[in-house]
Design a protein around this motif. Structure first.
Motif, PDB file in Angstrom:
ATOM      1  N   UNK A  55       3.263  -1.982  -4.487  1.00 13.05           N
ATOM      2  CA  UNK A  55       3.359  -0.558  -4.827  1.00 13.05           C
ATOM      3  C   UNK A  55       4.397  -0.379  -5.920  1.00 13.05           C
ATOM      4  N   UNK A  56       4.237   0.677  -6.674  1.00 15.88           N
ATOM      5  CA  UNK A  56       5.208   1.057  -7.691  1.00 15.88           C
ATOM      6  C   UNK A  56       5.846   2.347  -7.218  1.00 15.88           C
ATOM      7  N   UNK A  57       7.163   2.333  -7.072  1.00 11.01           N
ATOM      8  CA  UNK A  57       7.911   3.530  -6.684  1.00 11.01           C
ATOM      9  C   UNK A  57       8.612   4.024  -7.944  1.00 11.01           C
ATOM     10  N   UNK A  58       8.235   5.216  -8.371  1.00  9.69           N
ATOM     11  CA  UNK A  58       8.800   5.783  -9.595  1.00  9.69           C
ATOM     12  C   UNK A  58      10.191   6.330  -9.334  1.00  9.69           C
ATOM     13  N   UNK A  59      10.929   6.565 -10.393  1.00 13.63           N
ATOM     14  CA  UNK A  59      12.310   7.035 -10.281  1.00 13.63           C
ATOM     15  C   UNK A  59      12.411   8.354  -9.517  1.00 13.63           C
ATOM     16  N   UNK A  60      11.363   9.167  -9.546  1.00 10.73           N
ATOM     17  CA  UNK A  60      11.393  10.446  -8.823  1.00 10.73           C
ATOM     18  C   UNK A  60      11.029  10.297  -7.350  1.00 10.73           C
ATOM     19  N   UNK A  61      10.761   9.062  -6.904  1.00 15.46           N
ATOM     20  CA  UNK A  61      10.452   8.797  -5.502  1.00 15.46           C
ATOM     21  C   UNK A  61       8.971   8.757  -5.182  1.00 15.46           C
ATOM     22  N   UNK A  62       8.123   9.171  -6.115  1.00 11.88           N
ATOM     23  CA  UNK A  62       6.679   9.113  -5.854  1.00 11.88           C
ATOM     24  C   UNK A  62       6.219   7.655  -5.869  1.00 11.88           C
ATOM     25  N   UNK A  63       5.183   7.379  -5.077  1.00 15.18           N
ATOM     26  CA  UNK A  63       4.722   6.004  -4.910  1.00 15.18           C
ATOM     27  C   UNK A  63       3.259   5.883  -5.310  1.00 15.18           C
ATOM     28  N   UNK A  64       2.956   4.797  -6.033  1.00 20.49           N
ATOM     29  CA  UNK A  64       1.597   4.498  -6.445  1.00 20.49           C
ATOM     30  C   UNK A  64       1.228   3.157  -5.827  1.00 20.49           C
ATOM     31  N   UNK A  65       0.193   3.152  -5.007  1.00 21.04           N
ATOM     32  CA  UNK A  65      -0.261   1.905  -4.406  1.00 21.04           C
ATOM     33  C   UNK A  65      -1.092   1.147  -5.437  1.00 21.04           C
ATOM     34  N   UNK A  66      -0.664  -0.070  -5.761  1.00 22.83           N
ATOM     35  CA  UNK A  66      -1.349  -0.867  -6.771  1.00 22.83           C
ATOM     36  C   UNK A  66      -2.350  -1.823  -6.148  1.00 22.83           C
ATOM     37  N   UNK A  67      -2.032  -2.301  -4.946  1.00 22.11           N
ATOM     38  CA  UNK A  67      -2.873  -3.310  -4.314  1.00 22.11           C
ATOM     39  C   UNK A  67      -2.573  -3.297  -2.823  1.00 22.11           C
ATOM     40  N   UNK A  68      -3.611  -3.340  -1.989  1.00 22.35           N
ATOM     41  CA  UNK A  68      -3.398  -3.405  -0.554  1.00 22.35           C
ATOM     42  C   UNK A  68      -4.504  -4.231   0.085  1.00 22.35           C
ATOM     43  N   UNK A  69      -4.150  -5.403   0.574  1.00 23.30           N
ATOM     44  CA  UNK A  69      -5.099  -6.305   1.233  1.00 23.30           C
ATOM     45  C   UNK A  69      -4.603  -6.627   2.639  1.00 23.30           C
ATOM     46  N   UNK A  70      -4.044  -5.621   3.313  1.00 23.41           N
ATOM     47  CA  UNK A  70      -3.529  -5.870   4.665  1.00 23.41           C
ATOM     48  C   UNK A  70      -4.599  -5.618   5.706  1.00 23.41           C
TER      49      UNK A  70
END
Length: 64
Positions: A49-64
């Motif tokens: 995941x990418x967590x931006x400086x403002x705290x928002x999160x972008x899931x880039x990949x999830x294979x769980x």
């Protein structure tokens, strides 16, 4: 390794290792954003995941 793509000059890397051998790595960039990667004990990337400086999160990949 794909982690090389995440690292940029000025970034800081921190890795936590868990009892089962899995890891969670944080690549913090100078702009305050952070890439978080969780790997299984065998090295497979389970999620990123990418967590931006403002705290928002972008899931880039999830294979769980």
């Amino acid at each position: 390794m794909d982690d090389v793509l995440l690292r940029q000059p000025g970034s800081q890397v921190r890795t936590e290792t868990f009892n089962d051998g899995s890891t969670r790595s944080f690549v913090t960039r100078s702009d305050g954003s952070e890439a978080v990667t969780i790997r299984a004990a065998d090295g497979r990337v389970l999620c990123r995941a990418l967590v931006l400086a403002d705290g928002s999160q972008i899931e880039l990949f999830d294979d769980t």
